[in-house]
Motif scaffolding. Structure first.
Motif, PDB file in Angstrom:
ATOM      1  N   LEU A 205       0.818  -1.212   0.000  1.00 22.39           N
ATOM      2  CA  LEU A 205       0.000   0.000   0.000  1.00 22.39           C
ATOM      3  C   LEU A 205       0.856   1.268   0.000  1.00 22.39           C
ATOM      4  O   LEU A 205       0.446   2.300  -0.532  1.00 22.39           O
ATOM      5  CB  LEU A 205      -0.932   0.013   1.213  1.00 22.39           C
ATOM      6  N   ALA A 206       2.055   1.187   0.595  1.00 31.07           N
ATOM      7  CA  ALA A 206       2.946   2.346   0.607  1.00 31.07           C
ATOM      8  C   ALA A 206       3.395   2.710  -0.801  1.00 31.07           C
ATOM      9  O   ALA A 206       3.577   3.891  -1.120  1.00 31.07           O
ATOM     10  CB  ALA A 206       4.161   2.071   1.493  1.00 31.07           C
ATOM     11  N   PHE A 207       3.567   1.711  -1.664  1.00 33.67           N
ATOM     12  CA  PHE A 207       3.994   1.945  -3.042  1.00 33.67           C
ATOM     13  C   PHE A 207       2.815   1.913  -4.011  1.00 33.67           C
ATOM     14  O   PHE A 207       3.021   1.802  -5.221  1.00 33.67           O
ATOM     15  CB  PHE A 207       5.031   0.892  -3.454  1.00 33.67           C
TER      16      PHE A 207
ATOM     17  N   SER B 222      -0.929   3.614  -5.473  1.00 31.98           N
ATOM     18  CA  SER B 222      -1.630   4.883  -5.615  1.00 31.98           C
ATOM     19  C   SER B 222      -2.692   5.014  -4.527  1.00 31.98           C
ATOM     20  O   SER B 222      -3.398   4.046  -4.211  1.00 31.98           O
ATOM     21  CB  SER B 222      -2.283   4.976  -6.994  1.00 31.98           C
ATOM     22  N   GLY B 223      -2.801   6.209  -3.939  1.00 34.09           N
ATOM     23  CA  GLY B 223      -3.757   6.410  -2.864  1.00 34.09           C
ATOM     24  C   GLY B 223      -5.188   6.224  -3.311  1.00 34.09           C
ATOM     25  O   GLY B 223      -6.022   5.693  -2.573  1.00 34.09           O
ATOM     26  N   ALA B 224      -5.506   6.665  -4.538  1.00 33.62           N
ATOM     27  CA  ALA B 224      -6.868   6.513  -5.055  1.00 33.62           C
ATOM     28  C   ALA B 224      -7.242   5.046  -5.183  1.00 33.62           C
ATOM     29  O   ALA B 224      -8.371   4.640  -4.879  1.00 33.62           O
ATOM     30  CB  ALA B 224      -6.985   7.206  -6.406  1.00 33.62           C
ATOM     31  N   ASP B 225      -6.301   4.230  -5.625  1.00 34.66           N
ATOM     32  CA  ASP B 225      -6.568   2.794  -5.745  1.00 34.66           C
ATOM     33  C   ASP B 225      -6.653   2.146  -4.367  1.00 34.66           C
ATOM     34  O   ASP B 225      -7.456   1.236  -4.156  1.00 34.66           O
ATOM     35  CB  ASP B 225      -5.470   2.133  -6.577  1.00 34.66           C
ATOM     36  N   ALA B 226      -5.835   2.625  -3.426  1.00 36.88           N
ATOM     37  CA  ALA B 226      -5.860   2.053  -2.085  1.00 36.88           C
ATOM     38  C   ALA B 226      -7.190   2.292  -1.395  1.00 36.88           C
ATOM     39  O   ALA B 226      -7.622   1.501  -0.551  1.00 36.88           O
ATOM     40  CB  ALA B 226      -4.717   2.634  -1.250  1.00 36.88           C
ATOM     41  N   GLN B 227      -7.866   3.390  -1.759  1.00 38.40           N
ATOM     42  CA  GLN B 227      -9.168   3.698  -1.158  1.00 38.40           C
ATOM     43  C   GLN B 227     -10.246   2.695  -1.524  1.00 38.40           C
ATOM     44  O   GLN B 227     -11.274   2.610  -0.854  1.00 38.40           O
ATOM     45  CB  GLN B 227      -9.618   5.100  -1.564  1.00 38.40           C
TER      46      GLN B 227
ATOM     47  N   ILE C  28      -7.351  -6.417   0.383  1.00 35.85           N
ATOM     48  CA  ILE C  28      -6.005  -6.770   0.838  1.00 35.85           C
ATOM     49  C   ILE C  28      -5.168  -7.141  -0.374  1.00 35.85           C
ATOM     50  O   ILE C  28      -5.570  -7.975  -1.185  1.00 35.85           O
ATOM     51  CB  ILE C  28      -6.051  -7.942   1.838  1.00 35.85           C
ATOM     52  N   THR C  29      -4.026  -6.518  -0.504  1.00 38.68           N
ATOM     53  CA  THR C  29      -3.142  -6.789  -1.623  1.00 38.68           C
ATOM     54  C   THR C  29      -1.715  -6.972  -1.117  1.00 38.68           C
ATOM     55  O   THR C  29      -1.310  -6.336  -0.132  1.00 38.68           O
ATOM     56  CB  THR C  29      -3.182  -5.642  -2.658  1.00 38.68           C
ATOM     57  N   PHE C  30      -0.979  -7.856  -1.768  1.00 40.22           N
ATOM     58  CA  PHE C  30       0.411  -8.093  -1.398  1.00 40.22           C
ATOM     59  C   PHE C  30       1.361  -7.620  -2.494  1.00 40.22           C
ATOM     60  O   PHE C  30       2.547  -7.931  -2.466  1.00 40.22           O
ATOM     61  CB  PHE C  30       0.633  -9.589  -1.115  1.00 40.22           C
ATOM     62  N   TRP C  31       0.826  -6.860  -3.445  1.00 38.93           N
ATOM     63  CA  TRP C  31       1.622  -6.276  -4.515  1.00 38.93           C
ATOM     64  C   TRP C  31       0.918  -4.999  -4.970  1.00 38.93           C
ATOM     65  O   TRP C  31      -0.308  -4.984  -5.073  1.00 38.93           O
ATOM     66  CB  TRP C  31       1.777  -7.256  -5.682  1.00 38.93           C
ATOM     67  N   PRO C  32       1.627  -3.914  -5.207  1.00 38.88           N
ATOM     68  CA  PRO C  32       0.969  -2.666  -5.623  1.00 38.88           C
ATOM     69  C   PRO C  32       0.142  -2.846  -6.899  1.00 38.88           C
ATOM     70  O   PRO C  32       0.673  -3.258  -7.927  1.00 38.88           O
ATOM     71  CB  PRO C  32       2.141  -1.709  -5.854  1.00 38.88           C
TER      72      PRO C  32
END
Length: 298
Positions: free
Chosen positions: A37-39, A41-46, A50-54
């Motif tokens: 999530l750190a790497f 995009s914030g819009a996609d993170a919203q 749960i993801t283990f790859w950006p």
């Protein structure tokens, strides 16, 4: 009987491995998710999940952090207070712990009692602020150092380890003409690497991650550490997002934002844990010995 024992040992071993793997995954998977999530995009993170790859690789979160003009100064403050605070705290704590192992020390039991007694009570933030203000420590660099020089918990850990050092070694040093100061520096400390590594790691991690002191006792922005600056950035980011939600047409604007409070928070976590991950391999061997103090008898 032998076959039953073999099957029982296999079952126990299998259960043990399942528990170990489950515990390992419960620690590793959240960390991998944070890094992803750190790497991301914030819009996609919203969108959640749960993801283990950006899903949408982006460095915007880290660019936003380093865009701040005070970030390098905050990094210097964090490094300075961590190094100075840890070194002074470990040395003074070791001195106090060694003094409590000397049986000829007057009122040794009384001092130990009152040290433990202080662990039962906490005055709170307001009396602490008044005390630090009267000592002219607020809004200074030394507010990070002096209040954290001693920890009763660390003193007790070190005293327990020092008590396990053979008394014959200390008596031999006294026969050779060494005083308590020489015994402490030339014998006690070199033989106490495990507990020193443990206390060093505890102090360094506590100093590095401490945002509370900078937020409540320091007003000068040039004296705020990295953890406090990152926390302030996160708070302001959340405030902007909440303000936009209250305006008409704000949701279209939010969708175009590539940086959100959640993604920024994950980037901050990654930045804060990097020094800890770099430090731990160097003290791992001694740290494992140190945390087992008192668990076994020679």
């Amino acid at each position: 009987m032998k076959i039953k024992r073999d099957w029982s040992s296999i079952i126990i071993r299998s259960i043990s491995w399942v528990i170990i793997i489950t515990l390992a995954l419960s620690i590793l998977l959240p960390m991998i998710n944070i890094i992803a999530l750190a790497f991301n995009s914030g819009a996609d993170a919203q969108k959640g999940g749960i993801t283990f790859w950006p899903r949408q690789f982006s460095l915007d979160n880290f660019k936003e952090i380093f865009k701040q003009g005070t970030i390098l100064n905050a990094l210097f403050i964090s490094l300075a207070k961590t190094i100075i605070g840890t070194v002074l705290s470990v040395i003074l704590t070791a001195m106090a712990a060694y003094a409590l192992t000397i049986k000829s020390l007057p009122f040794r039991r009384t001092i130990s009692f009152f040290l433990v007694f202080t662990m039962l009570f906490s005055a709170g933030v307001v009396p602490l602020y008044i005390l630090l203000n009267q000592l002219s420590l607020t809004d200074t660099f030394w507010v990070y150092i002096i209040p954290s020089l001693y920890s009763v918990y660390n003193i007790l850990i070190m005293r327990t380890f020092f008590n396990q050092i053979p008394i014959s070694v200390i008596e031999a040093a006294r026969i050779d003409g060494c005083n308590d100061w020489q015994i402490f520096w030339k014998i006690i400390l070199p033989m106490s690497k495990p507990v020193i590594a443990t206390i060093t790691l505890f102090n360094a991690v506590s100093q590095w991650n401490d945002w509370f002191t900078g937020a409540f006792f320091v007003r000068n922005p040039q004296l705020k550490p990295l953890a406090t600056v990152l926390q302030d950035m996160l708070t302001s980011q959340d405030s902007i997002a909440n303000a936009l939600k209250q305006k008409s047409g704000a949701y279209q604007m939010i969708e175009r934002i590539t940086i959100t409070g959640d993604s920024l928070q994950m980037a901050m976590i990654v930045l804060l844990i990097i020094p800890v991950l770099l430090l731990f391999p160097f003290v791992q061997k001694h740290f494992v010995k140190g945390v087992n103090i008192g668990s076994t008898k020679e």
